[in-house]
Write an enzyme that holds these catalytic residues in place. Structure first.
Site, PDB file in Angstrom:
ATOM      1  N   LYS A  43      32.913   6.924  31.391  1.00 43.59           N
ATOM      2  CA  LYS A  43      33.085   8.004  32.362  1.00 43.59           C
ATOM      3  C   LYS A  43      33.596   9.281  31.663  1.00 43.59           C
ATOM      4  O   LYS A  43      34.016   9.234  30.495  1.00 43.59           O
ATOM      5  CB  LYS A  43      34.073   7.544  33.437  1.00 43.59           C
ATOM      6  CG  LYS A  43      33.578   6.350  34.267  1.00 43.59           C
ATOM      7  CD  LYS A  43      34.600   6.031  35.360  1.00 43.59           C
ATOM      8  CE  LYS A  43      34.208   4.812  36.172  1.00 43.59           C
ATOM      9  NZ  LYS A  43      35.183   4.563  37.279  1.00 43.59           N
ATOM     10  N   TYR A  63      27.258   5.877  43.646  1.00 43.62           N
ATOM     11  CA  TYR A  63      28.455   5.390  44.337  1.00 43.62           C
ATOM     12  C   TYR A  63      28.260   5.300  45.851  1.00 43.62           C
ATOM     13  O   TYR A  63      29.236   5.337  46.603  1.00 43.62           O
ATOM     14  CB  TYR A  63      29.652   6.288  44.005  1.00 43.62           C
ATOM     15  CG  TYR A  63      30.275   6.000  42.654  1.00 43.62           C
ATOM     16  CD1 TYR A  63      30.704   4.709  42.308  1.00 43.62           C
ATOM     17  CD2 TYR A  63      30.484   7.015  41.721  1.00 43.62           C
ATOM     18  CE1 TYR A  63      31.282   4.447  41.073  1.00 43.62           C
ATOM     19  CE2 TYR A  63      31.079   6.764  40.483  1.00 43.62           C
ATOM     20  CZ  TYR A  63      31.471   5.470  40.170  1.00 43.62           C
ATOM     21  OH  TYR A  63      32.064   5.208  38.952  1.00 43.62           O
ATOM     22  N   PHE A  75      38.323   8.283  49.120  1.00 42.12           N
ATOM     23  CA  PHE A  75      38.317   8.864  47.765  1.00 42.12           C
ATOM     24  C   PHE A  75      36.920   9.267  47.299  1.00 42.12           C
ATOM     25  O   PHE A  75      36.737   9.665  46.147  1.00 42.12           O
ATOM     26  CB  PHE A  75      38.945   7.887  46.765  1.00 42.12           C
ATOM     27  CG  PHE A  75      38.267   6.535  46.684  1.00 42.12           C
ATOM     28  CD1 PHE A  75      37.161   6.321  45.880  1.00 42.12           C
ATOM     29  CD2 PHE A  75      38.752   5.460  47.431  1.00 42.12           C
ATOM     30  CE1 PHE A  75      36.534   5.089  45.813  1.00 42.12           C
ATOM     31  CE2 PHE A  75      38.138   4.216  47.370  1.00 42.12           C
ATOM     32  CZ  PHE A  75      37.025   4.034  46.558  1.00 42.12           C
ATOM     33  N   ARG A 104      32.374  -6.725  32.662  1.00 44.29           N
ATOM     34  CA  ARG A 104      33.487  -6.444  33.582  1.00 44.29           C
ATOM     35  C   ARG A 104      34.804  -6.998  33.019  1.00 44.29           C
ATOM     36  O   ARG A 104      35.874  -6.403  33.209  1.00 44.29           O
ATOM     37  CB  ARG A 104      33.215  -7.052  34.959  1.00 44.29           C
ATOM     38  CG  ARG A 104      32.000  -6.499  35.672  1.00 44.29           C
ATOM     39  CD  ARG A 104      32.280  -5.307  36.539  1.00 44.29           C
ATOM     40  NE  ARG A 104      33.151  -5.572  37.667  1.00 44.29           N
ATOM     41  CZ  ARG A 104      33.414  -4.674  38.615  1.00 44.29           C
ATOM     42  NH1 ARG A 104      32.872  -3.458  38.549  1.00 44.29           N
ATOM     43  NH2 ARG A 104      34.208  -4.960  39.599  1.00 44.29           N
ATOM     44  N   THR A 118      39.841  -2.891  38.242  1.00 46.68           N
ATOM     45  CA  THR A 118      39.603  -1.493  38.630  1.00 46.68           C
ATOM     46  C   THR A 118      40.862  -0.646  38.479  1.00 46.68           C
ATOM     47  O   THR A 118      40.820   0.458  37.952  1.00 46.68           O
ATOM     48  CB  THR A 118      39.118  -1.440  40.099  1.00 46.68           C
ATOM     49  OG1 THR A 118      37.966  -2.275  40.226  1.00 46.68           O
ATOM     50  CG2 THR A 118      38.781  -0.024  40.516  1.00 46.68           C
ATOM     51  N   ARG A 169      40.541  -0.917  30.366  1.00 50.50           N
ATOM     52  CA  ARG A 169      41.373  -0.213  31.341  1.00 50.50           C
ATOM     53  C   ARG A 169      42.854  -0.540  31.146  1.00 50.50           C
ATOM     54  O   ARG A 169      43.723   0.333  31.308  1.00 50.50           O
ATOM     55  CB  ARG A 169      40.903  -0.559  32.755  1.00 50.50           C
ATOM     56  CG  ARG A 169      39.559   0.071  33.106  1.00 50.50           C
ATOM     57  CD  ARG A 169      38.898  -0.618  34.277  1.00 50.50           C
ATOM     58  NE  ARG A 169      37.748   0.119  34.818  1.00 50.50           N
ATOM     59  CZ  ARG A 169      36.953  -0.354  35.772  1.00 50.50           C
ATOM     60  NH1 ARG A 169      37.182  -1.556  36.279  1.00 50.50           N
ATOM     61  NH2 ARG A 169      35.931   0.358  36.209  1.00 50.50           N
ATOM     62  N   ASN A 216      39.578   5.628  35.072  1.00 54.30           N
ATOM     63  CA  ASN A 216      39.696   4.315  34.434  1.00 54.30           C
ATOM     64  C   ASN A 216      38.628   4.061  33.370  1.00 54.30           C
ATOM     65  O   ASN A 216      38.233   2.931  33.111  1.00 54.30           O
ATOM     66  CB  ASN A 216      39.733   3.207  35.497  1.00 54.30           C
ATOM     67  CG  ASN A 216      38.502   3.202  36.375  1.00 54.30           C
ATOM     68  OD1 ASN A 216      37.561   3.951  36.143  1.00 54.30           O
ATOM     69  ND2 ASN A 216      38.503   2.339  37.381  1.00 54.30           N
ATOM     70  N   HIS A 276      32.631   2.291  33.680  1.00 54.37           N
ATOM     71  CA  HIS A 276      31.983   1.654  34.831  1.00 54.37           C
ATOM     72  C   HIS A 276      31.149   0.485  34.329  1.00 54.37           C
ATOM     73  O   HIS A 276      30.545   0.565  33.266  1.00 54.37           O
ATOM     74  CB  HIS A 276      31.046   2.650  35.539  1.00 54.37           C
ATOM     75  CG  HIS A 276      30.127   1.965  36.517  1.00 54.37           C
ATOM     76  ND1 HIS A 276      30.513   1.683  37.803  1.00 54.37           N
ATOM     77  CD2 HIS A 276      28.870   1.452  36.374  1.00 54.37           C
ATOM     78  CE1 HIS A 276      29.514   1.039  38.421  1.00 54.37           C
ATOM     79  NE2 HIS A 276      28.515   0.896  37.571  1.00 54.37           N
ATOM     80  N   GLU A 314      21.244  -0.018  39.359  1.00 57.07           N
ATOM     81  CA  GLU A 314      21.836   1.056  38.558  1.00 57.07           C
ATOM     82  C   GLU A 314      20.993   1.355  37.310  1.00 57.07           C
ATOM     83  O   GLU A 314      20.853   2.516  36.916  1.00 57.07           O
ATOM     84  CB  GLU A 314      23.282   0.691  38.200  1.00 57.07           C
ATOM     85  CG  GLU A 314      24.162   0.674  39.449  1.00 57.07           C
ATOM     86  CD  GLU A 314      25.554   0.082  39.262  1.00 57.07           C
ATOM     87  OE1 GLU A 314      25.881  -0.375  38.136  1.00 57.07           O
ATOM     88  OE2 GLU A 314      26.321   0.066  40.237  1.00 57.07           O
TER      89      GLU A 314
HETATM   90  P1  IDP Z   1      34.822  -0.743  39.854  1.00 56.60           P
HETATM   91  O1  IDP Z   1      34.583   0.532  39.073  1.00 56.60           O
HETATM   92  O2  IDP Z   1      35.829  -1.621  39.183  1.00 56.60           O
HETATM   93  O3  IDP Z   1      33.541  -1.457  40.202  1.00 56.60           O
HETATM   94  P2  IDP Z   1      34.904   0.139  42.623  1.00 56.60           P
HETATM   95  O4  IDP Z   1      35.700  -0.513  43.704  1.00 56.60           O
HETATM   96  O5  IDP Z   1      33.417  -0.042  42.647  1.00 56.60           O
HETATM   97  O6  IDP Z   1      35.522  -0.317  41.224  1.00 56.60           O
HETATM   98  O7  IDP Z   1      35.246   1.692  42.687  1.00 56.60           O
HETATM   99  C1  IDP Z   1      34.473   2.615  41.949  1.00 56.60           C
HETATM  100  C2  IDP Z   1      35.402   3.577  41.273  1.00 56.60           C
HETATM  101  O8  IDP Z   1      36.050   4.366  42.266  1.00 56.60           O
HETATM  102  C3  IDP Z   1      36.554   2.913  40.489  1.00 56.60           C
HETATM  103  O9  IDP Z   1      36.188   2.591  39.168  1.00 56.60           O
HETATM  104  C4  IDP Z   1      37.629   3.981  40.544  1.00 56.60           C
HETATM  105  O10 IDP Z   1      37.493   4.909  39.468  1.00 56.60           O
HETATM  106  C5  IDP Z   1      37.374   4.682  41.859  1.00 56.60           C
HETATM  107  N1  IDP Z   1      38.307   4.200  42.876  1.00 56.60           N
HETATM  108  C6  IDP Z   1      38.314   2.971  43.450  1.00 56.60           C
HETATM  109  N2  IDP Z   1      39.310   2.863  44.338  1.00 56.60           N
HETATM  110  C7  IDP Z   1      39.951   4.061  44.327  1.00 56.60           C
HETATM  111  C8  IDP Z   1      41.085   4.591  45.038  1.00 56.60           C
HETATM  112  O11 IDP Z   1      41.696   3.922  45.875  1.00 56.60           O
HETATM  113  N3  IDP Z   1      41.429   5.880  44.732  1.00 56.60           N
HETATM  114  C9  IDP Z   1      40.767   6.653  43.825  1.00 56.60           C
HETATM  115  N4  IDP Z   1      39.707   6.179  43.138  1.00 56.60           N
HETATM  116  C10 IDP Z   1      39.305   4.915  43.376  1.00 56.60           C
HETATM  117 MG    MG Z   2      32.016  -0.929  41.464  1.00 60.14          MG
END
Ligand code: IDP
Ligand code: MG
Length: 135
Positions: A12, A52, A60, A88, A94, A105, A115, A118, A129
Site C-alpha cells: 500500500k 474495496y 471508514f 495472509r 488487519t 503488520r 497497515n 493487502h 482482484e
Molecule cells: P484486510 O486488509 O486484512 O483484508 P479488511 O477488513 O478487508 O482487512 O479491510 C480492508 C482495509 O481497510 C484494512 O486493511 C485496513 O487498512 C482498513 N480498515 C479496516 N478496518 C478499519 C477501521 O476500522 N478503520 C480504518 N481502516 C480500516
Molecule cells: Mg480484506
C-alpha cells in the site's frame, strides 16, 4: 488438501513511502512463493472503490479510498502452495496491534488504516482482484 494457488498482494502507499517494497517481497519469496506479475502505479478512485467494494457501507470507506489512492502502490500476483492463506499469514492480522511479531503488520505498522499490505482473503477474492488489476 494443499493446492497451488495465485493470490493478489499489494504494497500500500504507506509501505511504498516507507521504503518497504523490498521487505515485503523478500518475505513473500523467503516463504517460498513466486512473484508472477508486478506493477507500480497510482490507483484511481474508480479502481479503489471497486477493489474495496465490500466495504462501501463502512464508516471508514472514504478514508480508505483516499488513503489507497494517496501514492503509488506495488500490485502483485503471487503464486505457490496455499498462497492465499499463506500470504495472509505473512501479513498478519488487519489491526497491527493484534498482528503477531514476525508478521509484516506486527513488525512495521501501528495503525489499522496504515497497515502496509493487502492480500486477498479467499481464492474467489484472489480471482476477482487479479482480474481487476491485471485482467
Ligand atoms: P484486510 O486488509 O486484512 O483484508 P479488511 O477488513 O478487508 O482487512 O479491510 C480492508 C482495509 O481497510 C484494512 O486493511 C485496513 O487498512 C482498513 N480498515 C479496516 N478496518 C478499519 C477501521 O476500522 N478503520 C480504518 N481502516 C480500516
Ligand atoms: Mg480484506
Amino acid at each position: 488438501m494443499s493446492e497451488n494457488q495465485q493470490t493478489f498482494v499489494m504494497v500500500k502507499p504507506d509501505g511504498v513511502r516507507r521504503g518497504l517494497i523490498g521487505e515485503v517481497i523478500r518475505r513473500i519469496e523467503a516463504k517460498g512463493y513466486t512473484v508472477r506479475e508486478m506493477k507500480l502505479f497510482v490507483i484511481d478512485k474508480e479502481l479503489a472503490e471497486e477493489h474495496y467494494g465490500e466495504h462501501r457501507e463502512r464508516p471508514f470507506f472514504t478514508e480508505l479510498v483516499t488513503f489507497i489512492t494517496s501514492g503509488p502502490v506495488v500490485a502483485m500476483v503471487v503464486e505457490g502452495t496455499d498462497a492465499v492463506v499463506g500470504a495472509r499469514q505473512i501479513m498478519g492480522a488487519t489491526n497491527p496491534l493484534e498482528a503477531t511479531t514476525g508478521s509484516i503488520r506486527g513488525d512495521f505498522a501501528t495503525a489499522i488504516g496504515e497497515n502496509i499490505v493487502h492480500g486477498s482473503d479467499s481464492p474467489e477474492s484472489a480471482d476477482r482482484e487479479i482480474k481487476l488489476f491485471f485482467g
